[in-house]
Scaffold this active site. Structure first.
Site, PDB file in Angstrom:
ATOM      1  N   ARG A 189     -12.751  -3.961   7.563  1.00 52.23           N
ATOM      2  CA  ARG A 189     -13.000  -3.983   6.189  1.00 52.23           C
ATOM      3  C   ARG A 189     -12.994  -5.344   6.156  1.00 52.23           C
ATOM      4  NH1 ARG A 189      -8.896  -0.775   5.216  1.00 52.23           N
ATOM      5  NH2 ARG A 189      -7.349  -2.200   4.526  1.00 52.23           N
ATOM      6  N   ARG A 190     -12.561  -6.417   6.184  1.00 46.96           N
ATOM      7  CA  ARG A 190     -13.249  -7.759   6.077  1.00 46.96           C
ATOM      8  C   ARG A 190     -14.566  -7.986   6.979  1.00 46.96           C
ATOM      9  NH1 ARG A 190      -9.067  -7.084   4.109  1.00 46.96           N
ATOM     10  NH2 ARG A 190     -11.293  -6.563   2.394  1.00 46.96           N
ATOM     11  N   ALA A 213     -17.606  -5.345   7.629  1.00 48.46           N
ATOM     12  CA  ALA A 213     -18.072  -4.774   6.620  1.00 48.46           C
ATOM     13  C   ALA A 213     -18.059  -5.950   5.974  1.00 48.46           C
ATOM     14  CB  ALA A 213     -17.008  -3.548   6.541  1.00 48.46           C
ATOM     15  N   THR A 244     -11.487 -12.071  -6.864  1.00 48.77           N
ATOM     16  CA  THR A 244     -12.646 -11.983  -5.651  1.00 48.77           C
ATOM     17  C   THR A 244     -13.756 -12.813  -5.523  1.00 48.77           C
ATOM     18  OG1 THR A 244     -15.522 -11.762  -6.458  1.00 48.77           O
ATOM     19  CG2 THR A 244     -14.520 -12.946  -8.125  1.00 48.77           C
ATOM     20  N   HIS A 245     -14.555 -13.397  -3.914  1.00 51.50           N
ATOM     21  CA  HIS A 245     -15.025 -14.625  -3.628  1.00 51.50           C
ATOM     22  C   HIS A 245     -15.896 -14.687  -4.462  1.00 51.50           C
ATOM     23  CE1 HIS A 245     -12.228 -12.482  -0.995  1.00 51.50           C
ATOM     24  NE2 HIS A 245     -11.877 -13.531  -1.182  1.00 51.50           N
ATOM     25  N   LYS A 275     -13.500  -5.816  -6.456  1.00 52.49           N
ATOM     26  CA  LYS A 275     -14.539  -5.066  -5.931  1.00 52.49           C
ATOM     27  C   LYS A 275     -14.758  -3.263  -5.381  1.00 52.49           C
ATOM     28  CE  LYS A 275     -17.982  -8.369  -6.431  1.00 52.49           C
ATOM     29  NZ  LYS A 275     -19.281  -9.127  -6.099  1.00 52.49           N
ATOM     30  N   GLY A 276     -13.625  -3.999  -4.220  1.00 54.11           N
ATOM     31  CA  GLY A 276     -13.427  -2.197  -3.550  1.00 54.11           C
ATOM     32  C   GLY A 276     -13.844  -2.638  -2.586  1.00 54.11           C
ATOM     33  N   LYS A 312       0.804  -1.561  -0.185  1.00 52.96           N
ATOM     34  CA  LYS A 312       0.039   0.201   0.151  1.00 52.96           C
ATOM     35  C   LYS A 312       1.156   1.289   0.183  1.00 52.96           C
ATOM     36  CE  LYS A 312      -4.219  -2.051   2.375  1.00 52.96           C
ATOM     37  NZ  LYS A 312      -3.961  -3.303   2.034  1.00 52.96           N
ATOM     38  N   ASP A 342      -1.437  -1.873  -4.252  1.00 51.40           N
ATOM     39  CA  ASP A 342      -2.713  -2.523  -3.785  1.00 51.40           C
ATOM     40  C   ASP A 342      -3.625  -0.711  -4.217  1.00 51.40           C
ATOM     41  OD1 ASP A 342      -2.988  -4.595  -2.716  1.00 51.40           O
ATOM     42  OD2 ASP A 342      -2.827  -3.861  -0.646  1.00 51.40           O
ATOM     43  N   ARG A 374      -4.917  -6.496 -11.404  1.00 49.03           N
ATOM     44  CA  ARG A 374      -5.807  -7.206  -9.996  1.00 49.03           C
ATOM     45  C   ARG A 374      -7.648  -6.451 -10.221  1.00 49.03           C
ATOM     46  NH1 ARG A 374      -3.375  -7.390  -4.680  1.00 49.03           N
ATOM     47  NH2 ARG A 374      -2.155  -9.024  -5.517  1.00 49.03           N
TER      48      ARG A 374
HETATM   49  P1  FDA Z   1     -18.777 -10.150  -2.173  1.00 49.71           P
HETATM   50  O1  FDA Z   1     -18.335  -9.086  -0.641  1.00 49.71           O
HETATM   51  O2  FDA Z   1     -19.826  -9.888  -2.778  1.00 49.71           O
HETATM   52  O3  FDA Z   1     -18.363 -11.270  -1.307  1.00 49.71           O
HETATM   53  C1  FDA Z   1     -19.166 -13.117  -2.370  1.00 49.71           C
HETATM   54  C2  FDA Z   1     -18.934 -13.397  -1.661  1.00 49.71           C
HETATM   55  O4  FDA Z   1     -17.959 -13.972  -1.019  1.00 49.71           O
HETATM   56  C3  FDA Z   1     -19.634 -13.929   0.141  1.00 49.71           C
HETATM   57  O5  FDA Z   1     -21.368 -13.860  -0.041  1.00 49.71           O
HETATM   58  C4  FDA Z   1     -18.820 -14.390   0.945  1.00 49.71           C
HETATM   59  O6  FDA Z   1     -18.992 -15.928   0.497  1.00 49.71           O
HETATM   60  C5  FDA Z   1     -17.563 -14.490  -0.104  1.00 49.71           C
HETATM   61  N1  FDA Z   1     -16.915 -13.553   1.013  1.00 49.71           N
HETATM   62  C6  FDA Z   1     -16.728 -11.917   0.584  1.00 49.71           C
HETATM   63  N2  FDA Z   1     -16.486 -11.627   1.729  1.00 49.71           N
HETATM   64  C7  FDA Z   1     -16.237 -12.066   3.030  1.00 49.71           C
HETATM   65  C8  FDA Z   1     -15.033 -11.784   4.130  1.00 49.71           C
HETATM   66  N3  FDA Z   1     -14.933 -10.626   4.604  1.00 49.71           N
HETATM   67  N4  FDA Z   1     -15.523 -13.283   5.039  1.00 49.71           N
HETATM   68  C9  FDA Z   1     -16.466 -14.452   4.677  1.00 49.71           C
HETATM   69  N5  FDA Z   1     -16.744 -14.957   3.298  1.00 49.71           N
HETATM   70  C10 FDA Z   1     -16.184 -13.210   2.171  1.00 49.71           C
HETATM   71  N6  FDA Z   1     -10.098  -3.915  -2.241  1.00 49.71           N
HETATM   72  C11 FDA Z   1      -9.380  -2.479  -2.577  1.00 49.71           C
HETATM   73  O7  FDA Z   1     -10.082  -1.619  -2.210  1.00 49.71           O
HETATM   74  N7  FDA Z   1      -8.525  -2.654  -2.559  1.00 49.71           N
HETATM   75  C12 FDA Z   1      -7.556  -3.638  -3.003  1.00 49.71           C
HETATM   76  O8  FDA Z   1      -6.484  -3.228  -3.347  1.00 49.71           O
HETATM   77  C13 FDA Z   1      -7.593  -4.924  -2.977  1.00 49.71           C
HETATM   78  N8  FDA Z   1      -6.907  -6.190  -2.618  1.00 49.71           N
HETATM   79  C14 FDA Z   1      -8.009  -7.601  -2.641  1.00 49.71           C
HETATM   80  C15 FDA Z   1      -6.798  -8.371  -3.357  1.00 49.71           C
HETATM   81  C16 FDA Z   1      -7.466  -9.472  -3.089  1.00 49.71           C
HETATM   82  C17 FDA Z   1      -6.694 -10.549  -3.153  1.00 49.71           C
HETATM   83  C18 FDA Z   1      -9.009 -10.128  -3.076  1.00 49.71           C
HETATM   84  C19 FDA Z   1      -9.841 -11.594  -3.227  1.00 49.71           C
HETATM   85  C20 FDA Z   1      -9.640  -8.649  -2.393  1.00 49.71           C
HETATM   86  C21 FDA Z   1      -9.173  -7.593  -2.859  1.00 49.71           C
HETATM   87  N9  FDA Z   1     -10.278  -6.339  -2.227  1.00 49.71           N
HETATM   88  C22 FDA Z   1      -9.165  -5.237  -2.369  1.00 49.71           C
HETATM   89  C23 FDA Z   1     -11.391  -6.223  -1.430  1.00 49.71           C
HETATM   90  C24 FDA Z   1     -11.921  -6.536  -2.661  1.00 49.71           C
HETATM   91  O9  FDA Z   1     -12.789  -5.290  -2.928  1.00 49.71           O
HETATM   92  C25 FDA Z   1     -13.830  -7.266  -1.785  1.00 49.71           C
HETATM   93  O10 FDA Z   1     -14.124  -6.252  -0.881  1.00 49.71           O
HETATM   94  C26 FDA Z   1     -13.763  -8.143  -1.295  1.00 49.71           C
HETATM   95  O11 FDA Z   1     -12.617  -8.932  -2.806  1.00 49.71           O
HETATM   96  C27 FDA Z   1     -15.237  -9.199  -1.627  1.00 49.71           C
HETATM   97  O12 FDA Z   1     -15.563  -8.444  -2.165  1.00 49.71           O
HETATM   98  P2  FDA Z   1     -15.768  -9.773  -3.200  1.00 49.71           P
HETATM   99  O13 FDA Z   1     -15.353  -9.625  -4.798  1.00 49.71           O
HETATM  100  O14 FDA Z   1     -15.296 -11.330  -2.682  1.00 49.71           O
HETATM  101  O15 FDA Z   1     -17.705  -9.920  -3.511  1.00 49.71           O
END
Ligand code: FDA
Length: 322
Positions: A302-303, A305, A240-241, A201-202, A111, A148, A198
């Site tokens: 953030r996790r 939230a 993304t997850h 979503k944010g 970061k 990041d 990378r």
């Molecule tokens: P979404 O939030 O819609 O979640 C989809 C599903 O994933 C959920 O229903 C659940 O099953 C699972 N899940 C998601 N988050 C979870 C959690 N906290 N605990 C348990 N289960 C969860 N953001 C950013 O602003 N700057 C950055 O540099 C990065 N870097 C980054 C690196 C990597 C490798 C990842 C995977 C993510 C990031 N992020 C990030 C975070 C990203 O922006 C986002 O906030 C999270 O990945 C959650 O969004 P999803 O895309 O997973 O979808």
């Protein structure tokens, strides 16, 4: 399904992530530590390297993040650089980490606000110099670096530092956040040959003036950004997850290349571990973002939230133990 912006408490939790008063209360709560361990590999570099060793042993790649952000003291920025220099050297020495010319299983995530980007006097230059030192050391040790993405007020500065560094380190990765209106264009501008992007979503609290607010709009933007990346010559990193985004990306990018070597999936440490392993089993590249360090508060919030059930679990544990 819980989504990125579907949690009504999300704005309040993300505001709390920036409050030092709430930080003191939460970090001192006896129960917090065991919950933090779900998302953070540990406080020491040794903890992170041990986690990396386990992850590499399961066929996944890693990106290690030394936690810290928004530093206000130049000495803190220098200390962060020192930590990264030792980290990349130790990481390069891990067994079983050999990559290929187009794929390095070892990476660190950085970061820029932890390197001094926000310092009032010459912050951007300071962060650029520090990031350059980390990239040079990483290159010597066969480790990649990705920068990041933080809140939108830093995006221009961050992407201009990325562009500057890429002339010397073309393998440097950048993170783009699909919730920002600007990101589709940024994907277009940055997806040149080999460019590692990378796409996430944010994770920050952003106003309507710059970012989509509903889950549906963010997801639609994520898909459009994937389209742009798939049409480009870069190397998309699908962070993304979300099962829907994973399957759209996987389908689109394997069709583009005829194989699964031109992109990778990425997830955070401690989230959807079985899905991570399923993707490896299916022959996909999978990288796990592994944070460590004592400055875990902002990352942890953030996790919380992102998922109401994480928050409920946290509150229930706190209340039952106090
Ligand atoms: P979404 O939030 O819609 O979640 C989809 C599903 O994933 C959920 O229903 C659940 O099953 C699972 N899940 C998601 N988050 C979870 C959690 N906290 N605990 C348990 N289960 C969860 N953001 C950013 O602003 N700057 C950055 O540099 C990065 N870097 C980054 C690196 C990597 C490798 C990842 C995977 C993510 C990031 N992020 C990030 C975070 C990203 O922006 C986002 O906030 C999270 O990945 C959650 O969004 P999803 O895309 O997973 O979808």
């Amino acid at each position: 399904m819980a989504g990125v912006l579907s949690n009504p408490l999300r704005p309040a939790i993300l505001a709390a992530a920036r409050s030092s008063r709430i930080e003191r209360a939460i970090t001192r709560a006896p129960v917090t530590k065991s919950l933090v361990e779900r998302f953070v590999a540990g406080e020491s570099r040794a903890d992170a390297l041990a986690a990396a060793g386990r992850i590499l042993g399961s066929g996944r790649a890693v990106s290690i993040d030394y936690l810290g952000e928004d530093i206000t003291d130049p000495a803190q920025a220098r200390a962060t650089v020192e930590e990264y220099l030792v980290l990349v050297s130790d990481l390069g020495g891990l067994p079983g980490a050999a990559g290929s010319p187009d794929f390095c299983p070892l990476e660190v995530s950085v970061k820029l606000s932890a390197l001094g980007q926000g310092l009032p006097a010459g912050g951007e230059e300071i962060a650029l110099g520090h990031a350059r030192a980390i990239c040079a050391a990483a290159q010597r040790h066969g480790v990649w670096v990705t920068i990041d993405a933080e809140d939108h007020s830093r995006t221009d500065s961050t992407l201009s530092i990325v562009r500057e560094l890429r002339s010397d380190f073309p393998w440097l990765g950048a993170v783009l956040q699909a919730y920002l209106y600007r990101t589709e264009n940024d994907c277009r501008a940055l997806s040149g040959p080999g460019s590692r992007i990378r796409l996430c979503k944010g994770a920050y609290r952003e106003p309507e003036s710059v970012a989509y607010q509903s889950r549906a709009d963010v997801d639609a933007s994520y898909r459009r950004c994937l389209d742009v990346l798939a049409a480009g010559d870069g190397y998309p990193m699908v962070a993304t997850h979300d099962p829907a985004m994973i399957s759209v990306a996987d389908e689109m990018l394997t069709r583009r290349d005829g194989d699964a070597e031109g992109f990778e999936h990425q997830m955070l440490y401690g989230i959807r571990d079985l899905e991570q392993l399923r993707l490896v089993e299916a022959g996909r590249r999978m990288r796990v973002y592994v944070p460590y360090g004592t400055a875990w508060y902002g990352y942890f919030m953030r996790r919380l939230a992102e998922r109401p059930s994480n928050l409920k679990f946290f509150l229930r544990s706190t209340l039952t133990r106090s």
